[in-house]
Design an enzyme around this catalytic site. Structure first.
Site, PDB file in Angstrom:
ATOM      1  N   LYS A 107       0.797  -1.136   0.089  1.00 34.50           N
ATOM      2  CA  LYS A 107       0.070   0.104  -0.198  1.00 34.50           C
ATOM      3  C   LYS A 107       0.734   1.321   0.046  1.00 34.50           C
ATOM      4  O   LYS A 107       1.953   1.099   0.587  1.00 34.50           O
ATOM      5  CB  LYS A 107      -0.956  -0.037   1.343  1.00 34.50           C
ATOM      6  CG  LYS A 107      -1.980   0.912   1.056  1.00 34.50           C
ATOM      7  CD  LYS A 107      -3.250   0.184   0.472  1.00 34.50           C
ATOM      8  CE  LYS A 107      -4.470   0.932   0.379  1.00 34.50           C
ATOM      9  NZ  LYS A 107      -5.611   0.139  -0.016  1.00 34.50           N
TER      10      LYS A 107
HETATM   11  N1  GLU Z   1      -7.117   0.447  -3.201  1.00 34.31           N
HETATM   12  C1  GLU Z   1      -8.002  -0.732  -3.406  1.00 34.31           C
HETATM   13  C2  GLU Z   1      -8.006  -1.487  -2.200  1.00 34.31           C
HETATM   14  O1  GLU Z   1      -7.924  -1.323  -1.322  1.00 34.31           O
HETATM   15  C3  GLU Z   1      -7.557  -1.411  -4.790  1.00 34.31           C
HETATM   16  C4  GLU Z   1      -6.047  -2.042  -4.822  1.00 34.31           C
HETATM   17  C5  GLU Z   1      -5.781  -2.528  -5.910  1.00 34.31           C
HETATM   18  O2  GLU Z   1      -6.628  -2.510  -6.769  1.00 34.31           O
HETATM   19  O3  GLU Z   1      -4.783  -2.977  -6.151  1.00 34.31           O
HETATM   20  O4  GLU Z   1      -8.176  -2.887  -2.292  1.00 34.31           O
END
Ligand code: GLU
Length: 476
Positions: A107
């Site tokens: 993240k």
């Molecule tokens: N930000 C989204 C999540 O928390 C999508 C992550 C992604 O598509 O890699 O799942």
């Protein structure tokens, strides 16, 4: 908002992990390896804007590399901090494992208020942040693939992809360095709606199981169910729209930054979204009654509560007053570990974040595969599928003409049956299948193990088990 003994977001995730891990037969060393965050990179960089040098702080955290690339969004918000990014990265590991997206968890976050800057300024900031991450392989098609999250969307992903291309001019797979791009710039149909769509599919699957509904004291279908949604951002908006327009649910309350709007007959989500876009909030919306203290609406009576905004909104200060028998965590970490315990004891069923909001990363997976295969889904099969269906329809009509019993195929049936699936239909079908499959995996554990009280522990048991397997097969 939180009480003094409320754990932080990361501690909350750790506590939830530990509760499940303590029920598993795994070597303690492996449990610890799976729990900890592998690495967090912090970067401070300067961008000259409005005649001054501004310093920004950003993070990219890699929780687990049992599979690569690692995957997870990039968030833009002033409140971004290392603790939050690490908690979100951990959730990504378990989310990907649960929906069988072949990624580790990661993240990113940047401390920036996206509303405070003009688009061209945000582009400069984004490109600079991306540059810092790209040169350390923290954005890379085979190693680390970001996506949108709070405060970011298609536009930022397109800038990141372009920045990667400029720095890797001969990489034929450069488009796969990031997902959530606009469809015209290497993206995939249905990615923007994906997380909200996943919330809808998750609820549809829950409502297919009378036994599960009974645990929440619910029955019937989604039709007429009263839903309160917190946050009408990308996730909350799509979930509310699909549940009300397609499943006949009544969205009786929407909580936003400036307050809430309520209507027992059901709010019109499209009109409300328009009102928010025009005025910046829900105040003054004619289709509902305004409630100044929005947070209070979380405690109103409803059948389904959908927190779709920030983490920690249901915590030890308000958990005991929550009346919803079913909560679906469209956001990441909206229920703290303390609140989770209070709600569990009160008999509330919680469909956990790592499952409920996995639609986004699932469709990101499809986009990444599309980028690596360099061809749109359905391009080869669509017309061939249509031609085969046409053969069947023609044959049925010929048979009917040659018998005494006269019947015809309706035009509506023919139109639907003859249409071959395009990319959007295929993406939705793949997402629906994924959400059903992951629910089945969780539910099996929930029902089969006497010691498993809730879906969250069931979800952790499934995903920790899968991550453990991946580590063990690497010889760890
Ligand atoms: N930000 C989204 C999540 O928390 C999508 C992550 C992604 O598509 O890699 O799942």
């Amino acid at each position: 908002m939180h009480t003094a003994n409320e754990p932080s977001f990361r501690q909350s995730v750790d506590m939830m992990f530990n509760r499940a891990a303590s029920m598993m037969e795994l070597p303690p060393g492996l449990k610890e390896k799976i729990r900890v965050c592998n690495a967090t990179y912090t970067v401070r960089f300067g961008v000259r804007l409005r005649g001054e040098l501004h310093t920004f702080t950003g993070y990219r955290s890699v929780h687990s590399e049992h599979m690569e690339p690692v995957k997870g969004g990039i968030r833009y918000a002033m409140a971004v901090n290392q603790d939050e990014v690490e908690a979100l990265a951990a959730l990504m590991t378990f989310k990907c494992a649960l929906v069988e997206a072949p990624f580790g968890g990661s993240k990113g976050g940047l401390c920036v208020d996206p509303r405070a800057w003009e688009p061209h300024e945000l582009e400069q900031i984004t490109r600079r942040f991306a540059y810092e991450l790209i040169k350390r392989d923290l954005i890379h098609p085979a190693q680390n693939v970001p996506a949108p999250d709070m405060g970011t969307g298609e536009r930022e992903m397109a800038w990141i992809a372009d920045q990667f291309r400029r720095m890797n001019t001969t990489d034929i797979n450069s488009a796969a360095c990031v997902t959530g791009k606009p469809p015209h710039a290497g993206g995939i149909q249905g990615r923007t709606e994906a997380t909200g769509r996943g919330v809808q599919y998750a609820l549809q699957e829950f409502f297919r199981h009378a036994e599960d509904m009974k645990k929440a004291g619910l029955d019937g279908s989604l039709e007429g169910k009263r839903v309160i949604v917190q946050g009408l951002g990308n996730v909350g908006y799509h979930a509310a729209k699909f549940l009300s327009e397609e499943d006949g649910a009544l969205v009786t309350g929407v909580i936003e930054r400036d307050g809430a709007t309520i209507n027992e007959q059901g709010l019109n989500i499209e009109l409300l979204k328009l009102h928010i876009a025009e005025t910046g909030g829900v105040r003054g919306f004619e289709g509902g009654a305004f409630v100044e203290n929005g947070a209070e609406v979380l405690e109103y009576s409803c059948d389904i509560l959908v927190p779709a905004a920030l983490e920690g909104v249901i915590n030890m200060t308000n958990a005991a007053r929550i009346k919803a028998p079913l909560i679906i965590e469209a956001a990441n970490g909206p229920v703290t570990a303390g609140a989770d315990e209070i709600l569990r004891k009160a008999g509330c069923v919680i469909i956990p974040d790592m499952y409920a909001n996995a639609g986004g990363v699932t469709v990101s997976y499809f986009e990444w595969v599309k980028n690596l295969s360099h061809i749109r889904f359905g391009r080869m099969q669509r017309r061939q599928e249509e031609a085969r269906h046409l053969i069947l329809v023609n044959e049925l009509e010929r048979l009917s003409a040659s018998t005494d019993v006269k019947w015809t195929l309706s035009d509506d049936f023919k139109a639907k049956y003859l249409r071959g699936a395009g990319e959007l239909e295929l993406v939705r079908s793949g997402l629906d299948d994924t959400m059903r499959g992951a629910y089945q995996a969780m539910r099996e554990v929930w029902h089969q193990r006497q010691d498993v009280e809730d879906l969250r522990v069931a979800a952790y048991l499934v995903s920790i088990g899968r991550v453990a397997h991946a580590y063990q097969s690497k010889g760890l």
